[in-house]
Each structure stands twice: as structure tokens, then as C-alpha cells.
Motif scaffolding. Structure first.
Motif, PDB file in Angstrom:
ATOM      1  N   ARG A 227      43.213  16.693  22.814  1.00  0.00           N
ATOM      2  CA  ARG A 227      42.254  15.582  23.219  1.00  0.00           C
ATOM      3  C   ARG A 227      40.955  15.752  23.407  1.00  0.00           C
ATOM      4  N   ALA A 254      42.014   8.245  17.328  1.00  0.00           N
ATOM      5  CA  ALA A 254      43.168   7.225  17.613  1.00  0.00           C
ATOM      6  C   ALA A 254      44.485   7.486  16.779  1.00  0.00           C
ATOM      7  N   GLU A 257      46.289   9.759  19.324  1.00  0.00           N
ATOM      8  CA  GLU A 257      46.813   9.057  20.284  1.00  0.00           C
ATOM      9  C   GLU A 257      47.975   8.313  19.740  1.00  0.00           C
ATOM     10  N   ASN A 262      50.547   6.870  22.745  1.00  0.00           N
ATOM     11  CA  ASN A 262      49.718   6.035  23.409  1.00  0.00           C
ATOM     12  C   ASN A 262      48.946   4.949  22.602  1.00  0.00           C
ATOM     13  N   ALA A 264      48.257   1.742  23.066  1.00  0.00           N
ATOM     14  CA  ALA A 264      47.157   0.789  23.611  1.00  0.00           C
ATOM     15  C   ALA A 264      45.769   1.585  23.409  1.00  0.00           C
ATOM     16  N   GLU A 265      45.728   2.811  23.759  1.00  0.00           N
ATOM     17  CA  GLU A 265      44.807   3.778  23.507  1.00  0.00           C
ATOM     18  C   GLU A 265      44.200   3.857  22.012  1.00  0.00           C
ATOM     19  N   ALA A 266      44.949   4.108  21.265  1.00  0.00           N
ATOM     20  CA  ALA A 266      44.966   3.999  19.857  1.00  0.00           C
ATOM     21  C   ALA A 266      44.341   2.780  19.221  1.00  0.00           C
ATOM     22  N   ASN A 268      42.632   0.671  20.988  1.00  0.00           N
ATOM     23  CA  ASN A 268      41.363   0.477  21.334  1.00  0.00           C
ATOM     24  C   ASN A 268      40.267   1.250  20.575  1.00  0.00           C
ATOM     25  N   LEU A 269      40.697   2.340  20.259  1.00  0.00           N
ATOM     26  CA  LEU A 269      39.874   3.509  19.612  1.00  0.00           C
ATOM     27  C   LEU A 269      39.572   2.762  18.152  1.00  0.00           C
ATOM     28  N   ARG A 272      37.093   0.192  18.126  1.00  0.00           N
ATOM     29  CA  ARG A 272      35.796   0.901  18.350  1.00  0.00           C
ATOM     30  C   ARG A 272      35.158   1.501  17.168  1.00  0.00           C
ATOM     31  N   ASP A 300      53.779   1.206  20.277  1.00  0.00           N
ATOM     32  CA  ASP A 300      53.930   0.228  21.485  1.00  0.00           C
ATOM     33  C   ASP A 300      55.117  -0.359  21.012  1.00  0.00           C
TER      34      ASP A 300
END
Length: 442
Positions: A227, A254, A257, A262, A264-266, A268-269, A272, A300
Motif C-alpha cells: 500500500r 484501487a 485495495e 477494501n 469502498a476505498e477501491a 473511491n480510487l 478518482r 463489498d
């Protein structure tokens, strides 16, 4: 060349062999040897390579095969005396042998390119060999030769490409020991760069190398380091000002992750990465990022959204033009990649009908470590369908690959598959698997 201690000799010398984790120490002593030091001082870099190659018990043909040259080309390289050399070839040979770049004149900008017919042919062969072996996302060199900074960037990119080429056949732990000093060299040269243009070019090179370090740490099962390296790759890509590279590195993080659970983090990335490129992002970026989004939804537990993303990814992949994709998406992304992604999503969601695909071609792509991870996903699908024996027969095969390549990621995935089976009296194939798994210490 004399060894520092009799016990450090290699196999076949009558004493015990050298553990690979001691190679760095051994080489640190060897660099002080008079012959190597004198050859480097006089600019006879071919002799430096010859001495180190011989010390590693490597033939000219073996070195040539590793860096994309013929045996005769390696022989010419070693016998040039104090003449000038191609920086591309020097960088590749020194990277493979683990020679500090300063000993072959690379750290201070030497040597200059020596343009002749043989060099051009050998360089084309080497670059062609690197570009033709992209089983994982390979970041290749941009045409970047303007000024001294451009020459340095081009030379520094080559070892990164060579290391990625070795990823499919070399334990990540061994490669990581070579990549870390390479990263330090990039950081050192970037720190002394003059002008924004040179710094930006070198930042892109650093981003590529950091991404590779992240990939290797991930394969070793060191998610914390992975990470951190991927984060460094994203930051360096932003510094370089290259929007495509920035989006690619954000997407790579992403993907990591998502596999780490993860979701939600993936997601988001992934969003982005799309924002970085805006509406002008290349089609291959859309197709790939949709597959990463599917992995994130699967992490998820959102089957419907994962299915929707996979459907969109396949449609985008089938519509991709035949033209080569823009850098850094130099790897081929097609429907077979989406099929493999669907298998992985199905394994995370426990959906046997997603995992047990009829598209055998898609499930045999990539190098051995990638195939092993996919086989473990298929094993998870068999388990979800109640086929315990076939599941653990597959899992055992994949585990053997993980042990062979010392891949912590494969071993941990094998453990995850085993945890999904809870029974008081497991069949023999499971007991055999347990015996093998419990004896693994990487």
C-alpha cells in the motif's frame, strides 16, 4: 576472485552453498576486489560485467538470454576495453547482475551513446524482448531523450522493465532485493536534477519503479508495504504531470485495495482515476477501470453492481480498437481479461456459476503465479458448489506453485480457501492439503 570465507562458496565448490539472502552481502565485499575496482576506474565497464558474471557462475549465453541479447553480443560488450558503450545495454546488464550503476559509469551520466550498427541492432532486440513479454501491466519507456535528464530517465527505465519481465519466473523476494537499490538510485538522481522538465521525467520513472515495488510486496503478502509503495507511485505520477500515468497508478492502487477487501476505498480510487482523465480518457482505461470497479463491488458483497460493471467492461473490451493502446496501458485488455475478473468476483461472492467458466483460454492466460491465483478462485467456486475433492485437488496444485515461487499472496489465498470448509471429518484430499499447507513457512 577470492571469496571472503570458504563457507560462502557456491554449489560445486566442496562447501555449502550461498543462501540467496546473503548475495547482497557477498557482492558488497566483492565490489572492493582489486580487479573490479581497477576496471571501473579505467572505464573498462565490459570487464566489470565480465568479472561479476563469472563470479555469479553465469555464462554469456545465460546473461544474454536474460537481457535480450545474443551470446556474441555479450562477448562484444565484455571485450570493448575502454571504449564507450550503449547506456541501454549497460543498464540492463548491470541491473540483472546487481552491479551498482556507479561501477559501470551510469550514476554520473556516463557513458555516452555510441551509435553504430551493431549497437542499434542489439538495442532493438533487447527492447523488443522486453515489450513482447507483458503478462502483467508493464510500463515501458517513453521516447524520452531530450537533454541529459532524458538520457538518465531512459537508462533508469530499462532496469524496471527488465525486472518486470523477470516477475513471472523469479520469486518476488529475490527481485525486491534488486528493486530497492534501483529505487534509491532513482531518488538520488531525481534529487540532483536541474529543471522542472528533467524532474518530471524522473518522477515518472520513479512512479513506475515504486509501482513495481508495490506489486512485489503484494506478492510477498506484505500488504502494508504494498500500500505504501502504490501510494508513492501515485504521488510521483502526479509530480510528473502525466495524467495517464496518474490514472493508471490510482487504478492499480484501487485494484490492490479491492483484492484486500477494501471495496469502498477501491471505488473511491477508481472514481478518482476517471476524474483525472476526464471525458477524454482512452477506451482501454474505461474497460480496465470498469473491471476494477467490479472487483470493488464484489469486495463489498454487491452482486448486482459487480455484474453491471462486468457487463459494461466486457462491452468496452469488445469494442476496443485494434490499435495499440496508449502508454501506460501497453498490455492487452480484452474479453478474456473480463472473464478472469468475473471468476475472481464470483469467488469473492461465493457464486459457483460465475466461477466455473467454460472459457478455458481466458483461465490459462498470464504467468504461473497469476494462473495459480485464478486456480484458487476456481477452487473456491467448486467449494461453493459442494465439490470438495475437485476444489482441493486444484488448490493443492496452486499451493505448490506458491511454494515454488515463494509467493505469500498465493499461500494466504490458499489458506482463505481452506477456511471456507468447516467439517469435522475432511476427506483425504483435504488432509493432504492441510499437511502441505501447515508446513509452509515463507
Amino acid at each position: 576472485m577470492r571469496r571472503p570465507h570458504a563457507d560462502m562458496r557456491r554449489p560445486g565448490t566442496g562447501t555449502r552453498s550461498v543462501p540467496w539472502n546473503l548475495v547482497t552481502w557477498e557482492c558488497a565485499v566483492m565490489w572492493q576486489a582489486t580487479a573490479v575496482r581497477e576496471a571501473s576506474r579505467t572505464g573498462d565497464y565490459g570487464k566489470v560485467i565480465e568479472l561479476v558474471r563469472q563470479d555469479r557462475r553465469m555464462t554469456q549465453a545465460q546473461l544474454g538470454g536474460a537481457i535480450g541479447l545474443s551470446q556474441s553480443a555479450v562477448s562484444r560488450l565484455e571485450k570493448r576495453g575502454a571504449r564507450t558503450y550503449s547506456t541501454n545495454i549497460l543498464a540492463a546488464a548491470s541491473a540483472h547482475l546487481g552491479i551498482p550503476p556507479v561501477l559501470v559509469g551510469l550514476a554520473d551520466g556516463r557513458p555516452q551513446e555510441h551509435a553504430n550498427g551493431d549497437d542499434d541492432v542489439d538495442r532493438r532486440k533487447f527492447l523488443g524482448g522486453v515489450a513482447a513479454t507483458a503478462a502483467t501491466p508493464v510500463l515501458t519507456a517513453l521516447p524520452d531523450t531530450a537533454g541529459p535528464g532524458g538520457g538518465q530517465a531512459a537508462a533508469l527505465r530499462l532496469p524496471t522493465s527488465a525486472y518486470r519481465r523477470l516477475d513471472g519466473s523469479t520469486p518476488s523476494r529475490d527481485l525486491s532485493e534488486a528493486v530497492k537499490p534501483h529505487l534509491r538510485l532513482i531518488q538520488s538522481i531525481t534529487g540532483t536534477a536541474r529543471g522542472d522538465a528533467d524532474r518530471n521525467r524522473l518522477a515518472a520513472v520513479g512512479s513506475e519503479a515504486a509501482s513495481l515495488a508495490g506489486w512485489l510486496a503484494w506478492d510477498m503478502g506484505d500488504n502494508g508495504s504494498a500500500r505504501a509503495w502504490y501510494g508513492s507511485a501515485v504521488k510521483a505520477a502526479r509530480t510528473s504531470g502525466d495524467l495517464l500515468l496518474t490514472a493508471y497508478q490510482a487504478g492499480s492502487l484501487a485494484q490492490f485495495e479491492a483484492h484486500a477487501g477494501n471495496g469502498a476505498e477501491a471505488l473511491n480510487l477508481t472514481r478518482r482515476a476517471r476524474r483525472v482523465l476526464g471525458d477524454r480518457r482512452p477506451p482501454v482505461a474505461d474497460a480496465w477501470l470498469l473491471s476494477v470497479e467490479a472487483l470493488a463491488h464484489a469486495a463489498d458483497g454487491d452482486r448486482r453492481s459487480a455484474d453491471r460493471a462486468l457487463t459494461a467492461s466486457r462491452a468496452a473490451a469488445e469494442a476496443l480498437p485494434e490499435d495499440p493502446p496508449p502508454w501506460p496501458w501497453v498490455f492487452t485488455f480484452g474479453p478474456e481479461k473480463v472473464t478472469a475478473c468475473r471468476v475472481t468476483c464470483g469467488a469473492r461472492l461465493g457464486l459457483a456459476d460465475w466461477v466455473l467458466s467454460d472459457d478455458v483460454g481466458a483461465l490459462t492466460a498470464g504467468h504461473a503465479k497469476q494462473r495459480a491465483l485464478l486456480v484458487l478462485d476456481i477452487a473456491a467456486g467448486h467449494l461453493a458448489g459442494g465439490r470438495v475433492e475437485s476444489a482441493f485437488a486444484l488448490a493443492r496444485r496452486a499451493l505448490d506453485t506458491g511454494v515454488t515461487y515463494k509467493s505469500g499472496r498465493i499461500v494466504e489465498r490458499a489458506r482463505a480457501v481452506r477456511r471456507t470448509l468447516t467439517t469435522g471429518a475432511p476427506p483425504k484430499v483435504v488432509r493432504d492439503f492441510d499437511e502441505r499447507l501447515h508446513g509452509v513457512y515463507l
